[in-house]
Structures are given as structure tokens and as C-alpha cells.
Design a protein around this motif. Structure first.
Motif, mmCIF file in Angstrom:
data_model
loop_
_atom_site.group_PDB
_atom_site.id
_atom_site.type_symbol
_atom_site.label_atom_id
_atom_site.label_comp_id
_atom_site.label_asym_id
_atom_site.label_seq_id
_atom_site.Cartn_x
_atom_site.Cartn_y
_atom_site.Cartn_z
ATOM 1 N N UNK A 1 -52.717 -31.570 -59.770
ATOM 2 C CA UNK A 1 -52.444 -30.246 -59.214
ATOM 3 C C UNK A 1 -53.219 -29.167 -59.985
ATOM 4 N N UNK B 1 -60.109 -25.954 -59.165
ATOM 5 C CA UNK B 1 -61.211 -26.151 -58.213
ATOM 6 C C UNK B 1 -61.234 -25.038 -57.169
ATOM 7 N N UNK C 1 -56.929 -29.390 -59.062
ATOM 8 C CA UNK C 1 -57.200 -28.827 -57.731
ATOM 9 C C UNK C 1 -57.095 -27.301 -57.772
ATOM 10 N N UNK C 2 -56.075 -26.813 -58.485
ATOM 11 C CA UNK C 2 -55.898 -25.356 -58.566
ATOM 12 C C UNK C 2 -57.128 -24.718 -59.199
#
Lengths: 303, 224
Positions: free
Chosen positions: A209, A215, A212-213
Motif C-alpha cells: 500500500x 507511486x 502504491x501510494x
């Protein structure tokens, strides 16, 4: 402003969702922290309750010289003069208490009055009350030396050290305060390491998570915020639970202490610290949790 | 939009991945990056997205010089670049629409705004009706389209994708590539790394070819 609020609300939602996913682990953690946080609260309760007791009792050490019952008032006055003439810097005040005054004072007490009325003569001796300077070091030793010296004087029946125990009690309280401070420091370290470790585990399990955050453009504040909230929330809830545990523990303790105090014809209760102390404690716990979480998440999300 | 000037990248001193790369991509272009495995396509895309730093050289993206960006400024650049990596990086502890809403949470959109924009993004990639489905229950092509929806939901100026059609059948790969073309047609600069020559022939406006080792030349092939 609105975006700022939205992000904080989102962080809070994330925390609640993470906690809801692992309720048992969260509750166990909460209980352990609450038990640890209860220790300083119990210590503070004892100290705060005993402190007024020590203040209530006359803290100035007093030596009382009881004259021989057959000694005349003039002989008593002579002893008083002799003490005053010695000019001892440890002595702050000397007062002569006539046996008649002592009897009258005692008669003011309803319980004593009946007992004293059956006596034909006044059983009390004249007394000289000597107040010592509290500024003196080694007051207990000085008092002991004076009492030893005065006991050898003619017509002196007894010398009693009245308030030295209060000094000792105060010394004990000082020691207890230092002890409580040390316990609080240890508890703070335990809370720090417990929150650090919990957040570390959480950060590792949220690795994807976080990646991704980042990214999609999350700032480090965005990544850290839920963990900070988690640390603060865990400590806040643990602290509130610690308040309840302290109150619950004080119940049976007060029953036992109350029974003991009754035998001394007095009342004594262990009280919870005041609301302002509890609020400060809660705030410090939250701050500690948040700081520990920040430290942990900064160290454990460098990937 | 993108400018590489004498860019070098190596992970170890004796193992250069990219050497002296020079190219530029103008705003609104649709560009394929191709080359054999290990040539450095993924590294090149990561450099564009600011996920990696070059060993040497200068990279400009969206008017910003990447080597001069502070760590605080990098996230704001990433918001302007939609990234789809080889591994979709979907979050399996939340449903499809929640995955798409994440970039909007990052930029501080309200829940209602996020919901409506995420729904629109899912519709654009052909996943309308799959909002509540866990990504694990989606097919490979659908997962890829979900990753695209997440990448475009913040309306980036640049979209980069690393092998988005790998492991997809021909028909699904065409559908995914059509999604990229649709976004490009509304002005989003698109950079896609792929091996698939058929797709390149069908969709490419421009192809950049990377060869392993030192690149003397950086060929550019334009298709009609």
C-alpha cells in the motif's frame, strides 16, 4: 483547508480499517499498554493521597521535656531558661506549659474529660516544648543529641521527640517521588518500544500500500499520517483504560486502608489524581505514541 | 514533455544498463519503447517517472529537471505522471473502486468527488459495473485496465506503461492498447514499453528502440 481535513479524515479511516482487520492483536496491545500505564497512576494516587497527611501533621520537629511530677514550677522555669541561655542555633522557640494548662487542654476533649474527672489530683507534669529549626541539616541527629543531654538534667523525667517521624515521612515521600519519576521513565520507554514495534509490523504488512501510494504521488506525510494516528489512538485508548483500571484497583485497596484507618480513629482514602493531572497524562501518552510511531515509520518504510 | 540528455544508468559499476541516452518526446505524442529483454526499457520508464535516479546525465519531465527536484517535490511530479508497471501493484485488501480512489485520496479529494471520478475512470477503461469486485477476481486484462484507471484518474499529463500487455491474449491486449490510444487522443502523452511488434505496427506513432550495452545511436522509427 478542506483538502487538509479530507486527508486527515482519510488517514483516520485507514487507521480504523487496519485496526478492524486485526481486532485481537489491537486489543491485546491495548490491554498490555493499559496495564503498564496503570503503574505510574497507582503510584501517583498513593503519593497524592499521602502528601496532605504529611502536611497536616506539624512538620516542625518538637522536643517535649516532661518534668518530674514532684518538681516545682520554678524548677521547670529554670530548665526553660537554661535552654534559652544555651543559645543553640538549632532551637527556634521554647515554651513552658504548666500542668494546669495541659490538664485544661486535655479536658476539652470529651473522651478524656470523664476519665480525668474521676482523678483527685492532676496526673500531668509541667512540660517544656522546644521547637527546632527545620533549616538545620541532620535534624534527627541534633534532636537525638539534645534529648540525650537534657535527660541527664536534674528533675527531668522524660524527653520525647514528637515530630521527627514526620521528617522521616517527608524524606520517604521525596524518595517515593524520585521512585515514581523513575517508574514513569521506564513506563515511557516500554510504551515507546511497544508502539515502535507495533507500527514496524504494521508498516511491513502495509508495504504494498505504501509503495502504491508513493507511486501515485503520496508525500511522506501522507504515508506517515495513519501510523501517527495509530500510535496516538492506541496510547489514548490505553490511557483511558488505565484510568478505569486504576479506579477499579483503588476500590479494594481503599476498603482495606479504610478498615486500618478506622482502628486509628481516622479517615484515609487513596484518591485518583486530579482531572488536570489525568488530562496531562493522557496528552503525554498520545504524544509519546505519535512520536514513537513517527520514528518507527520513518525508519521502517525506506524502500 | 520528456527530454533525456546524455543519460547513464548503472546498478553496479561494471554493469551499465543505459549509456548515453538522448531523446525527447513532445507533448501529445504516443511513443513505444522496445528492445530485447534486459535492454533497459523498464529502467528507462522508471527514470521518466522519477522512481530511479540516473547515474549521470539530465532528465527533464513536464518542464521540471528531475535531478534538481527536492524529495518533497518528487511526489507532486508523480501526480502528473500516470504509471502502470509490469506488476500491476493492485491492492487486494480493497475492491476495484477503492484501488482507483487511492490517488484521489493522496491529492485530497473528498469522498464524493473521488467516488464519481473513480467511477468515470472505470467506465473509460470498460470496467463499469465491476466497482465492488476485488481485483483478485478480475482477469489479467481487467487487472491491467484497473491499473490504467488508477493511473489516469488524477488526469495526468503523461502516461507511462511497462509491458502492459504481457501475459494477455491478442484480443485483450488490443483492448488495453485501445484504452491508451483513447487517452492519447485527448492529449495525454503516452509512453509504452512493449515487445509486441504487431501492436506497435497497429498503434504506434513513433517507436524508440533500445539495444543492450552502449548505445551509439537511438533509432526512431515513425509509422504512418
Amino acid at each position: 483547508m478542506n483538502r487538509w481535513l479530507v486527508q486527515h479524515r482519510y488517514a483516520m479511516t485507514v487507521v480504523l480499517r487496519r485496526l478492524a482487520l486485526q481486532p485481537f492483536s489491537f486489543l491485546t496491545n491495548l490491554v498490555v499498554l493499559a496495564l503498564i500505564l496503570t503503574l505510574p497512576l497507582l503510584g501517583a494516587s498513593v503519593l497524592i493521597s499521602v502528601q496532605p497527611l504529611a502536611k497536616e501533621v506539624r512538620a516542625t520537629p518538637v522536643l517535649t521535656i516532661y518534668m518530674d511530677p514532684n518538681a516545682s514550677q520554678a524548677q521547670g522555669k529554670e530548665i526553660e531558661k537554661r535552654i534559652l541561655d544555651s543559645g543553640d542555633p538549632a532551637i527556634s522557640k521554647v515554651e513552658f506549659v504548666r500542668k494546669e494548662d495541659a490538664l485544661n487542654q486535655l479536658k476539652r476533649n470529651q473522651a478524656w474529660r470523664q476519665a480525668l474527672e474521676v482523678l483527685e489530683d492532676n496526673p500531668l507534669p509541667d512540660a517544656i516544648v522546644v521547637h527546632l529549626n527545620t533549616s538545620e541539616d541532620n535534624l534527627a541527629q541534633i534532636a537525638n543529641a539534645l534529648a540525650k543531654q537534657w535527660r541527664t538534667w536534674d528533675r527531668v523525667a522524660m524527653v520525647q521527640l514528637d515530630s521527627i517521624w514526620v521528617q522521616r515521612l517527608e524524606a520517604l515521600l521525596r524518595l517515593a517521588r524520585i521512585g515514581l519519576f523513575l517508574v514513569t521513565v521506564v513506563v515511557a520507554l516500554v510504551v515507546l518500544s511497544a508502539v515502535f514495534n507495533t507500527v514496524r509490523m504494521q508498516a511491513l504488512s502495509q508495504r504494498d500500500e505504501i509503495a502504491v501510494a508513493r507511486l501515485v504521488g503520496a508525500t511522506e506525510s501522507f504515508v506517515r499520517r495513519p501510523f501517527l494516528y495509530q500510535g496516538a489512538l492506541t496510547c489514548a485508548l490505553s490511557c483511558l483504560l488505565a484510568f478505569v483500571l486504576t479506579e477499579v484497583t483503588l476500590g479494594p485497596l481503599n476498603d482495606a486502608i479504610g478498615s486500618l484507618a478506622k482502628t486509628y480513629n481516622t479517615l484515609f482514602r487513596l484518591e485518583m489524581p486530579s482531572a488536570s493531572i489525568l488530562l496531562t497524562y493522557l496528552f503525554c501518552a498520545c504524544l509519546l505514541g505519535a512520536l514513537s510511531a513517527r520514528w518507527s515509520v520513518t525508519r521502517n518504510t525506506r524502500f | 514533455m520528456i527530454q533525456f540528455t546524455h543519460v547513464y544508468k548503472s546498478y553496479a559499476a561494471d554493469h551499465p544498463v543505459l549509456q548515453d541516452i538522448n531523446f525527447s518526446v513532445a507533448a501529445g505524442e504516443f511513443v513505444f519503447v522496445t528492445g530485447p529483454s534486459g535492454a533497459g526499457k523498464s529502467t528507462l520508464l522508471k527514470l521518466v517517472a522519477g522512481l530511479e535516479a540516473p547515474t549521470r546525465g539530465r532528465i527533464d519531465v513536464n518542464g521540471q529537471r528531475l535531478d534538481q527536484l527536492t524529495p518533497r517535490a518528487k511526489p507532486y511530479l508523480r501526480r502528473a505522471v500516470g504509471v502502470i508497471l509490469q506488476d500491476t501493484h493492485l491492492l487486494y485488501d480493497r475492491n476495484a473502486i477503492e484501488n482507483v480512489m487511492l490517488p484521489l485520496a493522496v491529492t485530497g479529494h473528498s469522498y464524493a468527488q473521488s467516488l464519481s471520478r473513480a467511477r468515470a475512470a472505470l467506465q473509460k477503461v470498460g470496467l463499469a459495473g465491476k466497482e465492488k469486485v476485488n481485483p483478485m477476481a478480475l482477469s489479467g486484462g481487467e487487472q491491467q485496465r484497473l491499473a490504467i484507471a488508477r493511473a489516469i484518474v488524477n488526469r495526468p499529463a503523461l502516461l507511462i506503461a511497462d509491458e502492459p500487455t504481457a501475459n494477455l491474449d491478442r484480443e485483450t491486449a488490443r483492448k488495453v492498447m485501445t484504452v491508451f490510444r483513447d487517452f492519447n487522443q485527448v492529449g495525454v502523452t503516452t509512453l509504452v514499453a512493449t515487445h509486441d511488434e504487431e501492436l506497435m505496427a497497429e498503434f504506434a506513432h513513433r517507436v524508440l528502440i533500445i539495444e543492450p550495452g552502449r548505445m551509439q545511436d537511438f533509432p526512431v522509427r515513425r509509422s504512418a
